[in-house]
Enzyme design. Structure first.
Site, PDB file in Angstrom:
ATOM      1  N   LYS A 156       0.867  -1.187   0.000  1.00  0.00           N
ATOM      2  CA  LYS A 156       0.000   0.000   0.000  1.00  0.00           C
ATOM      3  C   LYS A 156       0.900   1.232   0.000  1.00  0.00           C
ATOM      4  CE  LYS A 156      -4.131   1.503   2.516  1.00  0.00           C
ATOM      5  NZ  LYS A 156      -4.998   1.761   1.377  1.00  0.00           N
TER       6      LYS A 156
HETATM    7  N1  PPE Z   1      -8.168  -1.581  -2.474  1.00  0.00           N
HETATM    8  C1  PPE Z   1      -7.584  -0.372  -2.472  1.00  0.00           C
HETATM    9  C2  PPE Z   1      -6.976   0.153  -3.720  1.00  0.00           C
HETATM   10  C3  PPE Z   1      -7.550   0.363  -1.278  1.00  0.00           C
HETATM   11  O1  PPE Z   1      -6.962   1.546  -1.275  1.00  0.00           O
HETATM   12  C4  PPE Z   1      -8.164  -0.157  -0.119  1.00  0.00           C
HETATM   13  C5  PPE Z   1      -8.173   0.629   1.153  1.00  0.00           C
HETATM   14  C6  PPE Z   1      -8.766  -1.436  -0.187  1.00  0.00           C
HETATM   15  C7  PPE Z   1      -8.740  -2.108  -1.388  1.00  0.00           C
HETATM   16  C8  PPE Z   1      -9.401  -2.082   1.014  1.00  0.00           C
HETATM   17  O2  PPE Z   1      -8.437  -2.473   1.959  1.00  0.00           O
HETATM   18  P1  PPE Z   1      -8.759  -2.581   3.517  1.00  0.00           P
HETATM   19  O3  PPE Z   1      -8.923  -1.197   4.014  1.00  0.00           O
HETATM   20  O4  PPE Z   1      -7.582  -3.270   4.091  1.00  0.00           O
HETATM   21  O5  PPE Z   1     -10.014  -3.381   3.660  1.00  0.00           O
HETATM   22  N2  PPE Z   1      -8.233   2.044   0.986  1.00  0.00           N
HETATM   23  C9  PPE Z   1      -7.914   2.918   2.097  1.00  0.00           C
HETATM   24  C10 PPE Z   1      -7.726   4.351   1.659  1.00  0.00           C
HETATM   25  C11 PPE Z   1      -8.919   5.154   1.345  1.00  0.00           C
HETATM   26  C12 PPE Z   1      -8.577   6.623   1.140  1.00  0.00           C
HETATM   27  O6  PPE Z   1      -9.369   7.326   0.494  1.00  0.00           O
HETATM   28  O7  PPE Z   1      -7.552   7.096   1.646  1.00  0.00           O
HETATM   29  C13 PPE Z   1      -8.918   2.757   3.229  1.00  0.00           C
HETATM   30  O8  PPE Z   1     -10.011   2.250   3.031  1.00  0.00           O
HETATM   31  O9  PPE Z   1      -8.562   3.135   4.346  1.00  0.00           O
END
Ligand code: PPE
Length: 307
Positions: A156
């Site tokens: 990430k």
């Molecule tokens: N895909 C992507 C591309 C992504 O950024 C997130 C989280 C997820 C899937 C889901 O991952 P998880 O949070 O572990 O379930 N995106 C983060 C950032 C959002 C933002 O606008 O900043 C979040 O949800 O915290």
């Protein structure tokens, strides 16, 4: 949205003093890794949802970019609780960020110091309160999701979110709430900041991580909840028209939580009952109101061994 204090390089500082040099490497070259975490109010005070899982992912992300974090996950765990308490928050979003600071300019990042911050702020429903109930309108982006040999989607990293921003802006300009991205092979990868699930004949499907989606922690939580309810969950390659035919489609993510997708590319789907059931259980777990998975909630007083 701004709160009083930010944890920065080992200490709590006033938000206005949490500054970086304009020649910080990360500002020029996207060299940062971060997490998005939520804390929910419970009877026992604020509980951080799957905190150690998020911090372990931060460590894995930093490892990809040869960023040696100057703090252990246990230190970052304590710092997270400290900054939540210092801001007097019960329910909030938590943003740890490790980045390359001011050292030498040029692409070579290895001479730049690693800085670490943890910020917290109240953050309501990511795609709007209404979206949690009725769902969002989504489009398939014309931008492809970064491939595993371009930027590893499993880390990430800040820079990879330029890809998400292109897709998100396209969706905004086109009058949709959110974008989903296909990978270079044309299979479903992710939303701009969410994982995607579809439900067909009572079976849940979501892309495998080899499709360039982030290994989401909410995705994993939903897997467990759904399996616990007796649903089959498959990790399979999905094409965009599979979504058009689905009974239900929804996003998962820390920020987005569990948000139904109401339509894709103007194909109406609507918010469905299985999504609702899973969402209800998810919120019960996060707020400490379920008997399931109490280990997902991290409280300040917990010992490292229990975390
Ligand atoms: N895909 C992507 C591309 C992504 O950024 C997130 C989280 C997820 C899937 C889901 O991952 P998880 O949070 O572990 O379930 N995106 C983060 C950032 C959002 C933002 O606008 O900043 C979040 O949800 O915290």
């Amino acid at each position: 949205m701004e709160t009083d204090k930010i944890w920065m390089n080992g200490e709590l500082v006033a938000s206005a003093d949490a500054k970086v040099h304009v020649l910080s490497h990360a500002l020029h070259y996207g060299s940062g890794v971060f997490e998005g975490i939520r804390a929910y109010a419970t009877d026992r005070g604020p509980a951080v949802f799957r905190l150690m899982d998020h911090l372990r992912r931060l460590e894995r992300s930093s490892e990809v970019y040869f960023m040696q974090l100057p703090y252990s996950t246990e230190e970052l765990r304590q710092a997270t609780h400290e900054v939540i308490a210092a801001n007097g928050l019960e329910t909030c979003y938590v943003r740890p960020l490790a980045f390359r600071g001011h050292g030498e300019m040029g692409i070579n990042p290895l001479k730049c110091p690693i800085e670490v911050v943890i910020a917290v702020w109240p953050w309501g429903a990511y795609l709007g309160e209404e979206a949690l109930e009725s769902g969002v309108r989504v489009m398939t982006s014309s931008w492809r999701r970064i491939g595993p040999n371009t930027l590893p989607a499993t880390a990430k990293a800040s820079g990879q979110y330029l890809n998400s921003q292109l897709a998100k802006m396209e969706a905004m300009h086109s009058g949709y709430d959110e974008a989903i991205l296909l990978n270079e092979q044309g299979y479903l990868a992710d939303g701009s900041g969410e994982n995607v699930f579809m439900v067909q004949d009572g079976v849940l499907s979501t892309p495998p991580t080899t499709a360039s989606c982030l290994p989401g922690i909410t995705r994993d939580t939903v897997n467990r909840i759904a399996r616990g309810m007796g649903y089959e969950v498959r990790e399979v390659d999905i094409v965009r028209s599979d979504l058009y035919h689905a009974d239900e489609v929804f996003f998962t993510g820390t920020a987005a939580e569990i948000t139904p997708i109401r339509s894709i590319d103007d194909h109406e789907i609507g918010a469905g009952p299985i999504t609702k059931r899973i969402q209800t259980e998810f919120f019960a777990i996060t707020k400490g109101l379920s008997d399931l998975s109490p280990e997902f909630l991290d409280y300040p007083a917990q010992t490292a061994a229990k975390a």
